[in-house]
Design an enzyme around this catalytic site. Sequence first.
Site, PDB file in Angstrom:
ATOM      1  NE  ARG A  85      -3.857   0.548   1.933  1.00 49.33           N
ATOM      2  CZ  ARG A  85      -5.086   0.593   2.465  1.00 49.33           C
ATOM      3  NH1 ARG A  85      -5.310   1.308   3.556  1.00 49.33           N
ATOM      4  NH2 ARG A  85      -6.073  -0.086   1.929  1.00 49.33           N
ATOM      5  CG  HIS A 108      -8.416   0.023  -2.840  1.00 50.52           C
ATOM      6  ND1 HIS A 108      -7.610  -1.050  -2.480  1.00 50.52           N
ATOM      7  CD2 HIS A 108      -9.108   0.356  -1.699  1.00 50.52           C
ATOM      8  CE1 HIS A 108      -7.802  -1.341  -1.215  1.00 50.52           C
ATOM      9  NE2 HIS A 108      -8.702  -0.504  -0.714  1.00 50.52           N
TER      10      HIS A 108
HETATM   11  N1  NVA Z   1      -9.940   6.469  -1.408  1.00 50.39           N
HETATM   12  C1  NVA Z   1      -9.572   6.091  -0.060  1.00 50.39           C
HETATM   13  C2  NVA Z   1      -9.793   4.623   0.138  1.00 50.39           C
HETATM   14  C3  NVA Z   1      -9.451   4.115   1.518  1.00 50.39           C
HETATM   15  C4  NVA Z   1      -9.623   2.640   1.637  1.00 50.39           C
HETATM   16  C5  NVA Z   1      -8.118   6.457   0.179  1.00 50.39           C
HETATM   17  O1  NVA Z   1      -7.306   6.276  -0.728  1.00 50.39           O
HETATM   18  O2  NVA Z   1      -7.806   6.948   1.271  1.00 50.39           O
HETATM   19  N1   CP Z   2     -11.187  -0.316   2.457  1.00 43.89           N
HETATM   20  C1   CP Z   2      -9.929  -0.383   2.887  1.00 43.89           C
HETATM   21  O1   CP Z   2      -8.980  -0.606   2.109  1.00 43.89           O
HETATM   22  O2   CP Z   2      -9.785  -0.198   4.216  1.00 43.89           O
HETATM   23  P1   CP Z   2      -8.432   0.009   5.024  1.00 43.89           P
HETATM   24  O3   CP Z   2      -7.882   1.357   4.643  1.00 43.89           O
HETATM   25  O4   CP Z   2      -8.841  -0.055   6.463  1.00 43.89           O
HETATM   26  O5   CP Z   2      -7.457  -1.076   4.657  1.00 43.89           O
END
Ligand code: NVA
Ligand code: CP
Length: 310
Positions: free
Chosen positions: A110, A137
């Site tokens: 991530r 994602h």
């Molecule tokens: N669009 C959000 C998704 C979090 C799971 C982010 O990137 O913070």
């Molecule tokens: N939806 C999702 O990716 O959640 P987290 O940021 O908690 O991993």
Amino acid sequence: MTTATTPAIRHYLQFADLSADEYTYLFDRMAIIKKKFKTYEKHQPLVDRTLAMIFEKASTRTRVSFEAGMYQLGGSVVHLTTGDSQLGRAEPIEDSAKVISRMVDIVMIRTYEQTKIDTFAEHSRVPVINGLTNEFHPCQILADIFTYIEHRGSIQGKTVAWVGDGNNMANTWLQASEILGFKVHVSTPSGYEVDQSVAGLRSADSYKVFKDPMEACRGADLVTTDVWTSMGYEAENEARRKAFADWCVDEDMMRIAQPGALFMHCLPAHRGEEVQAEVIDGPQSVVWDEAENRLHAQKALMEFLLLGKL
Ligand code: NVA
Ligand code: CP
């Protein structure tokens, strides 16, 4: 003389990395793996395999689902963050990829820019999975579409309404729509539109843009949204709060959608901002199934990337 050929490494860096046929296989596998989990049937095809998880941003669902998932599959997990590894002290991504991928069997990352995970994958000896970047994602949409299938059957030919930021989630829904044959109705405030080239789309055929979020929701089979400010964009918080004020999924939007429409949100959610509490906590919301399905989706994905079709 014949030479042994090693199968090419498969990465999962964006939704377009797998074909429609492979998704059909994966959704079936998720159902099988979920059933085993629910009935306490051991399923350990990844004994002695190790997953390295690298987090440069916060996480609850992604961390718990990958970590618990890998242990359930019989393997083990190493957890790294920018703060507690040399990644935070500017060790080149190429060098980190070469080292980490000599010691583990699969890597989940991530991070911020997609280019970082692409570079890591180029120098990795093992499969790399995108656990969220600024642009995509894919693991979330994998779970979301599986959730849709569980509740309503195939998503092919259906309409998904995207209300909110043209962000990583929006881009991934758009990629998925091209591959799996559904439509996305996108409504974002101006200045936060989706960008077809960033989303990596072949054409604009699978989506339609609406100025008014209500119109995007009209007749939709699924209404979905996400936070106004994604991780990494916190400095824009105030400007975004103003720009996004009308992009809150409310009961009127759910009423104008199909009568059986579902509501999804990848979570974490901010009630009263991108979604009304009455919607996310209401009867059309499937957000808890969606979150749980991250576990089953990722187990099926890791099994597929390491073992292929079984
Ligand atoms: N669009 C959000 C998704 C979090 C799971 C982010 O990137 O913070
Ligand atoms: N939806 C999702 O990716 O959640 P987290 O940021 O908690 O991993």
